[in-house]
Design a protein around this motif. Structure first.
Motif, PDB file in Angstrom:
ATOM      1  N   UNK A   1       0.702  -0.859   0.077  1.00  0.00           N
ATOM      2  CA  UNK A   1       0.096   0.067  -0.138  1.00  0.00           C
ATOM      3  C   UNK A   1       0.868   1.244   0.297  1.00  0.00           C
ATOM      4  N   UNK A   2       1.781   0.854   0.589  1.00  0.00           N
ATOM      5  CA  UNK A   2       3.088   2.231   0.925  1.00  0.00           C
ATOM      6  C   UNK A   2       3.289   2.968  -0.767  1.00  0.00           C
ATOM      7  N   UNK A   3       3.452   1.422  -1.861  1.00  0.00           N
ATOM      8  CA  UNK A   3       4.246   1.749  -3.339  1.00  0.00           C
ATOM      9  C   UNK A   3       3.878   2.493  -3.612  1.00  0.00           C
ATOM     10  N   UNK A   4       1.932   2.374  -3.502  1.00  0.00           N
ATOM     11  CA  UNK A   4       1.149   2.716  -4.157  1.00  0.00           C
ATOM     12  C   UNK A   4       0.591   4.353  -3.588  1.00  0.00           C
ATOM     13  N   UNK A   5       0.452   4.279  -2.795  1.00  0.00           N
ATOM     14  CA  UNK A   5       0.904   6.230  -2.060  1.00  0.00           C
ATOM     15  C   UNK A   5       2.098   6.521  -2.643  1.00  0.00           C
ATOM     16  N   UNK A   6       3.203   5.773  -2.526  1.00  0.00           N
ATOM     17  CA  UNK A   6       4.443   7.118  -2.864  1.00  0.00           C
ATOM     18  C   UNK A   6       4.426   7.338  -4.684  1.00  0.00           C
ATOM     19  N   UNK A   7       3.672   6.514  -5.336  1.00  0.00           N
ATOM     20  CA  UNK A   7       3.275   6.292  -6.724  1.00  0.00           C
ATOM     21  C   UNK A   7       2.531   7.701  -7.340  1.00  0.00           C
ATOM     22  N   UNK A   8       1.433   7.487  -5.948  1.00  0.00           N
ATOM     23  CA  UNK A   8       0.492   8.433  -6.286  1.00  0.00           C
ATOM     24  C   UNK A   8       0.947  10.253  -6.477  1.00  0.00           C
ATOM     25  N   UNK A   9       2.007  10.223  -5.112  1.00  0.00           N
ATOM     26  CA  UNK A   9       2.741  11.369  -4.205  1.00  0.00           C
ATOM     27  C   UNK A   9       2.969  11.934  -5.334  1.00  0.00           C
ATOM     28  N   UNK A  10       4.144  10.966  -6.001  1.00  0.00           N
ATOM     29  CA  UNK A  10       5.267  11.700  -7.559  1.00  0.00           C
ATOM     30  C   UNK A  10       4.725  12.182  -8.407  1.00  0.00           C
ATOM     31  N   UNK A  11       3.389  11.911  -8.441  1.00  0.00           N
ATOM     32  CA  UNK A  11       2.394  12.386  -9.412  1.00  0.00           C
ATOM     33  C   UNK A  11       1.758  14.023  -8.759  1.00  0.00           C
ATOM     34  N   UNK A  12       1.244  14.206  -8.126  1.00  0.00           N
ATOM     35  CA  UNK A  12       0.969  14.955  -7.306  1.00  0.00           C
ATOM     36  C   UNK A  12       2.066  15.619  -7.344  1.00  0.00           C
ATOM     37  N   UNK A  13       3.677  15.658  -6.846  1.00  0.00           N
ATOM     38  CA  UNK A  13       3.983  16.927  -6.889  1.00  0.00           C
ATOM     39  C   UNK A  13       4.559  16.837  -8.529  1.00  0.00           C
ATOM     40  N   UNK A  14       4.572  16.315  -9.089  1.00  0.00           N
ATOM     41  CA  UNK A  14       5.036  17.200 -10.672  1.00  0.00           C
ATOM     42  C   UNK A  14       3.660  18.040 -11.344  1.00  0.00           C
ATOM     43  N   UNK A  15       2.408  18.230 -10.919  1.00  0.00           N
ATOM     44  CA  UNK A  15       1.051  18.718 -10.303  1.00  0.00           C
ATOM     45  C   UNK A  15       1.340  20.195  -9.411  1.00  0.00           C
ATOM     46  N   UNK A  16       1.424  20.232  -8.639  1.00  0.00           N
ATOM     47  CA  UNK A  16       1.825  20.763  -7.983  1.00  0.00           C
ATOM     48  C   UNK A  16       3.199  21.722  -8.361  1.00  0.00           C
ATOM     49  N   UNK A  17       4.340  21.436  -8.692  1.00  0.00           N
ATOM     50  CA  UNK A  17       5.380  22.266  -9.399  1.00  0.00           C
ATOM     51  C   UNK A  17       5.621  22.642 -10.359  1.00  0.00           C
TER      52      UNK A  17
END
Length: 273
Positions: free
Chosen positions: A137-153
């Motif tokens: 589950x942690x790996x799934x969250x990390x993948x989603x957060x990487x995309x979130x970082x790109x969106x915020x940037x």
């Protein structure tokens, strides 16, 4: 006359993609149900493949483990949150945009958020108890957060490799969501998730980031202080009768030298750290 040979129908990429999607979904659903019905440790990959009517090799084309298969239905939720984050108005501060994206996802019945989807609560309860499932589950969250970082940037117009703010924003927002999820699972109330998420973000933005209040003065309206020395009140009344007056935390010793003091006033005026 030679009979006409039928040319095999070629599958278009779209049809192959749909078939692959159906196979993946079938495997994921089989893993989801078996893990919840029998427990993670009592389920094998071979049993999941058999329940989905495919072989072991087919399972391995889609998933690396039974944990990944059982949690696959949660992977799309990160995509839904990120889609809501992209749709937030540009002037919104990044952390506020992330918060509202999460709440938009939770409020959208069509997105089937966790508290509205059957047995997701039960799956996350099991994930809290099984280390390998929690790690997946942690790996799934990390993948989603990487995309979130790109969106915020992109919203900030910065390079996330050079500017740390997008990563900090997402880490804070995802941490609030994770804390709310943990409280939700341990609280045993499947309908409480939206309120817990709002509470977690409130704590992040108000309580934890608020300015500390100054400590109240201990002696209001006290006489003037000694200049150049730690806080000491001349002629102040004794705080503890029958014991010398002392101020803890003072590193130097000050003795009252006023010539007008009586013998009784002079006793006990020594302040020692």
């Amino acid at each position: 006359m030679t009979p006409e040979r039928k040319i095999p129908e070629r599958k278009t990429p779209e049809r192959r993609s749909r078939k692959a999607r159906r196979t993946r979904d079938t495997l994921a659903q089989a893993a989801f149900e078996l893990v919840l019905d029998r427990g993670l440790r009592n389920v094998t990959v071979e049993e999941i493949a058999e329940a989905a009517d495919v072989d072991r090799r087919t399972f391995s084309r889609y998933f690396t483990s039974k944990e990944a298969a059982a949690l696959d239905s949660l992977r799309g939720d990160g995509d839904r949150i990120n889609a809501a984050l992209r749709a937030r108005p540009a002037p919104e501060p990044p952390l506020l945009a992330y918060r509202r994206a999460v709440l938009d996802w939770l409020a959208d019945p069509g997105a089937e958020p966790w508290h509205r989807r059957p047995r997701i609560f039960d799956l996350l309860v099991v994930a809290e108890e099984e280390p390998t499932l929690y790690a997946a589950f942690h790996h799934i969250r990390v993948d989603a957060q990487e995309d979130s970082v790109a969106i915020v940037a992109e919203r900030l117009g910065v390079d996330p490799r050079q500017d740390i703010r997008p990563a900090v924003t997402v880490a804070a927002g995802a941490g609030a969501l994770l804390a709310a999820q943990a409280a939700w699972v341990r609280g045993g109330r499947p309908d409480a998730l939206p309120a817990l998420v709002a509470e977690a973000f409130d704590a992040l933005s108000a309580d934890l980031l608020g300015e500390p209040r100054p400590a109240p003065e201990r002696h209001r309206g006290a006489p003037e202080r000694h200049r150049g020395a730690p806080e000491q009140h001349r002629g102040a009344p004794e705080q503890h009768r029958g014991a010398p007056e002392r101020h803890r935390g003072i590193t130097s010793t000050t003795r009252t030298t006023r010539t007008t003091s009586t013998t009784e006033e002079a006793e006990g005026t020594e302040a020692t750290s």
